[in-house]
Enzyme design. Structure first.
Site, PDB file in Angstrom:
ATOM      1  N   LYS A  36       0.837  -1.204   0.000  1.00  0.00           N
ATOM      2  CA  LYS A  36       0.000   0.000   0.000  1.00  0.00           C
ATOM      3  C   LYS A  36       0.874   1.259   0.000  1.00  0.00           C
ATOM      4  O   LYS A  36       2.089   1.179   0.218  1.00  0.00           O
ATOM      5  CB  LYS A  36      -0.923  -0.049   1.223  1.00  0.00           C
ATOM      6  CG  LYS A  36      -1.893  -1.242   1.195  1.00  0.00           C
ATOM      7  CD  LYS A  36      -2.792  -1.244   2.426  1.00  0.00           C
ATOM      8  CE  LYS A  36      -3.787  -2.397   2.384  1.00  0.00           C
ATOM      9  NZ  LYS A  36      -4.742  -2.346   3.528  1.00  0.00           N
ATOM     10  N   TYR A  76     -12.558  -3.107  -2.706  1.00  0.00           N
ATOM     11  CA  TYR A  76     -12.978  -2.915  -1.318  1.00  0.00           C
ATOM     12  C   TYR A  76     -14.498  -2.845  -1.158  1.00  0.00           C
ATOM     13  O   TYR A  76     -14.995  -2.264  -0.186  1.00  0.00           O
ATOM     14  CB  TYR A  76     -12.318  -1.662  -0.727  1.00  0.00           C
ATOM     15  CG  TYR A  76     -10.913  -1.928  -0.197  1.00  0.00           C
ATOM     16  CD1 TYR A  76     -10.612  -3.090   0.509  1.00  0.00           C
ATOM     17  CD2 TYR A  76      -9.892  -1.003  -0.381  1.00  0.00           C
ATOM     18  CE1 TYR A  76      -9.336  -3.333   0.992  1.00  0.00           C
ATOM     19  CE2 TYR A  76      -8.609  -1.242   0.110  1.00  0.00           C
ATOM     20  CZ  TYR A  76      -8.337  -2.415   0.797  1.00  0.00           C
ATOM     21  OH  TYR A  76      -7.076  -2.655   1.288  1.00  0.00           O
ATOM     22  N   ASN A 139      -1.702   0.075   7.235  1.00  0.00           N
ATOM     23  CA  ASN A 139      -1.240  -1.280   7.567  1.00  0.00           C
ATOM     24  C   ASN A 139      -0.405  -1.927   6.465  1.00  0.00           C
ATOM     25  O   ASN A 139      -0.288  -3.147   6.392  1.00  0.00           O
ATOM     26  CB  ASN A 139      -2.406  -2.160   8.028  1.00  0.00           C
ATOM     27  CG  ASN A 139      -3.398  -2.430   6.933  1.00  0.00           C
ATOM     28  OD1 ASN A 139      -3.252  -1.931   5.817  1.00  0.00           O
ATOM     29  ND2 ASN A 139      -4.410  -3.226   7.220  1.00  0.00           N
ATOM     30  N   HIS A 142      -1.704  -5.411   1.456  1.00  0.00           N
ATOM     31  CA  HIS A 142      -2.926  -6.204   1.311  1.00  0.00           C
ATOM     32  C   HIS A 142      -2.563  -7.620   0.900  1.00  0.00           C
ATOM     33  O   HIS A 142      -1.606  -7.819   0.159  1.00  0.00           O
ATOM     34  CB  HIS A 142      -3.828  -5.592   0.227  1.00  0.00           C
ATOM     35  CG  HIS A 142      -4.923  -6.532  -0.205  1.00  0.00           C
ATOM     36  ND1 HIS A 142      -6.107  -6.640   0.473  1.00  0.00           N
ATOM     37  CD2 HIS A 142      -4.968  -7.439  -1.213  1.00  0.00           C
ATOM     38  CE1 HIS A 142      -6.854  -7.572  -0.110  1.00  0.00           C
ATOM     39  NE2 HIS A 142      -6.182  -8.073  -1.137  1.00  0.00           N
ATOM     40  N   GLU A 153      -9.299 -10.889  -7.334  1.00  0.00           N
ATOM     41  CA  GLU A 153      -8.388  -9.742  -7.245  1.00  0.00           C
ATOM     42  C   GLU A 153      -7.322  -9.775  -8.340  1.00  0.00           C
ATOM     43  O   GLU A 153      -6.975  -8.734  -8.906  1.00  0.00           O
ATOM     44  CB  GLU A 153      -7.753  -9.698  -5.850  1.00  0.00           C
ATOM     45  CG  GLU A 153      -8.777  -9.327  -4.775  1.00  0.00           C
ATOM     46  CD  GLU A 153      -8.329  -9.579  -3.343  1.00  0.00           C
ATOM     47  OE1 GLU A 153      -9.125  -9.324  -2.419  1.00  0.00           O
ATOM     48  OE2 GLU A 153      -7.186 -10.034  -3.138  1.00  0.00           O
TER      49      GLU A 153
HETATM   50  P1  IDP Z   1      -7.483  -7.099   5.666  1.00  0.00           P
HETATM   51  O1  IDP Z   1      -6.758  -6.069   4.837  1.00  0.00           O
HETATM   52  O2  IDP Z   1      -6.637  -7.584   6.796  1.00  0.00           O
HETATM   53  O3  IDP Z   1      -8.052  -8.219   4.840  1.00  0.00           O
HETATM   54  P2  IDP Z   1     -10.198  -5.986   5.836  1.00  0.00           P
HETATM   55  O4  IDP Z   1     -11.142  -6.228   6.945  1.00  0.00           O
HETATM   56  O5  IDP Z   1     -10.467  -6.664   4.523  1.00  0.00           O
HETATM   57  O6  IDP Z   1      -8.710  -6.351   6.379  1.00  0.00           O
HETATM   58  O7  IDP Z   1     -10.140  -4.410   5.622  1.00  0.00           O
HETATM   59  C1  IDP Z   1      -9.578  -3.875   4.464  1.00  0.00           C
HETATM   60  C2  IDP Z   1      -8.700  -2.682   4.827  1.00  0.00           C
HETATM   61  O8  IDP Z   1      -9.492  -1.629   5.371  1.00  0.00           O
HETATM   62  C3  IDP Z   1      -7.652  -2.945   5.902  1.00  0.00           C
HETATM   63  O9  IDP Z   1      -6.491  -3.564   5.413  1.00  0.00           O
HETATM   64  C4  IDP Z   1      -7.355  -1.532   6.399  1.00  0.00           C
HETATM   65  O10 IDP Z   1      -6.493  -0.851   5.481  1.00  0.00           O
HETATM   66  C5  IDP Z   1      -8.734  -0.891   6.313  1.00  0.00           C
HETATM   67  N1  IDP Z   1      -9.400  -0.916   7.610  1.00  0.00           N
HETATM   68  C6  IDP Z   1     -10.015  -1.977   8.195  1.00  0.00           C
HETATM   69  N2  IDP Z   1     -10.538  -1.639   9.382  1.00  0.00           N
HETATM   70  C7  IDP Z   1     -10.245  -0.320   9.557  1.00  0.00           C
HETATM   71  C8  IDP Z   1     -10.526   0.632  10.601  1.00  0.00           C
HETATM   72  O11 IDP Z   1     -11.149   0.326  11.614  1.00  0.00           O
HETATM   73  N3  IDP Z   1     -10.066   1.907  10.411  1.00  0.00           N
HETATM   74  C9  IDP Z   1      -9.378   2.280   9.292  1.00  0.00           C
HETATM   75  N4  IDP Z   1      -9.103   1.422   8.298  1.00  0.00           N
HETATM   76  C10 IDP Z   1      -9.527   0.136   8.426  1.00  0.00           C
HETATM   77 MG    MG Z   2      -9.488  -8.192   3.323  1.00  0.00          MG
END
Ligand code: IDP
Ligand code: MG
Length: 225
Positions: A36, A76, A139, A142, A153
């Site tokens: 990212k 997303y 984070n 992905h 994807e």
């Molecule tokens: P993942 O990336 O671990 O699969 P997902 O639940 O699919 O997690 O969420 C997609 C992305 O959305 C996360 O990687 C993160 O960048 C963002 N995200 C998820 N939860 C939050 C939050 O509570 N605050 C801000 N961003 C979030």
């Molecule tokens: Mg995910």
């Protein structure tokens, strides 16, 4: 050696009468991994790629690009109605992303394990998010969470092929250089280590593509001298 108990039971039998290797074993899968914008801007693309190569996964596609806004919304779709999605969208379009496809046994779950929990503060040390991140809003990376998601994807992000993509992040006054990891480097899983040397030096990745097999005309031109 004297301290190791001798094998007993079915395991011992298998030495005498080994099972055939064809029926069992993990399935070869593909997974979609994306560094990212925060990972790219911090010069961590190579270090992250390296972790996947070190695990034994094979890089089969990659490109470096600004995320297409429409594709990002599709990617997303499962979080589009969350209150934090506008923030995620702005973050994901703030700088280029480095997208990769890895192949290997259990590639999807291996990829998720290498990434760690969604929130870097919850992620174990030793994982990408656990080692490099401080908050869920940034984070770093992905990774597909199922074989179905991976297939979707890979199709979403690579359906236009791997056309040379530009990041749009060029600064005209700065010099650029062209670096190519040759087939032995790619096959030995050294792309990430090599890229991270350049990033660690402070150079910025501006464009990238993975070529399965170089065509003769292009090679002839490159090596015309
Ligand atoms: P993942 O990336 O671990 O699969 P997902 O639940 O699919 O997690 O969420 C997609 C992305 O959305 C996360 O990687 C993160 O960048 C963002 N995200 C998820 N939860 C939050 C939050 O509570 N605050 C801000 N961003 C979030
Ligand atoms: Mg995910």
């Amino acid at each position: 050696l004297a301290l190791i108990p001798a094998p007993t039971g079915p395991a011992a039998c298998s030495v005498v009468n080994p099972p055939t290797m064809t029926a069992v074993g993990p399935t070869v899968e593909e997974t979609f991994i994306m560094v990212k914008p925060d990972g790219v801007v911090r010069g961590l693309a190579g270090r992250i790629l390296r972790r996947f190569e070190d695990k034994g996964l094979r890089l089969v596609r990659s490109k470096f690009t600004m995320a297409d806004r429409n594709i990002l919304n599709e990617h997303y779709a499962h979080i589009a109605d969350k209150p934090f999605y506008p923030e995620v969208f702005d973050y994901m379009t703030s700088a280029p992303v480095f997208q990769m496809v890895f192949q290997g046994p259990n590639a999807v779950s291996a990829g998720r394990t290498l990434l760690g929990a969604t929130d870097p503060m919850q992620a174990e040390l030793g994982t990408v998010r656990g080692d490099f991140g401080l908050g869920v809003d940034k984070n770093l990376c992905h990774g597909s969470d199922s074989r179905e998601a991976a297939a979707k994807e890979v199709h979403l992000w690579f359906r236009d092929g791997i056309a040379a993509s530009r990041s749009g992040a060029e600064v005209p006054s700065l010099e650029r250089t062209f670096i190519m990891v040759k087939p032995d480097g790619v096959q030995r899983g050294l792309s990430g280590r090599i890229l991270s040397r350049f990033e660690d030096k402070g150079l910025r990745l501006l464009a990238s593509k993975h070529i399965e097999k170089l065509g003769r005309p292009k090679l002839d031109e490159h090596y015309a001298h």
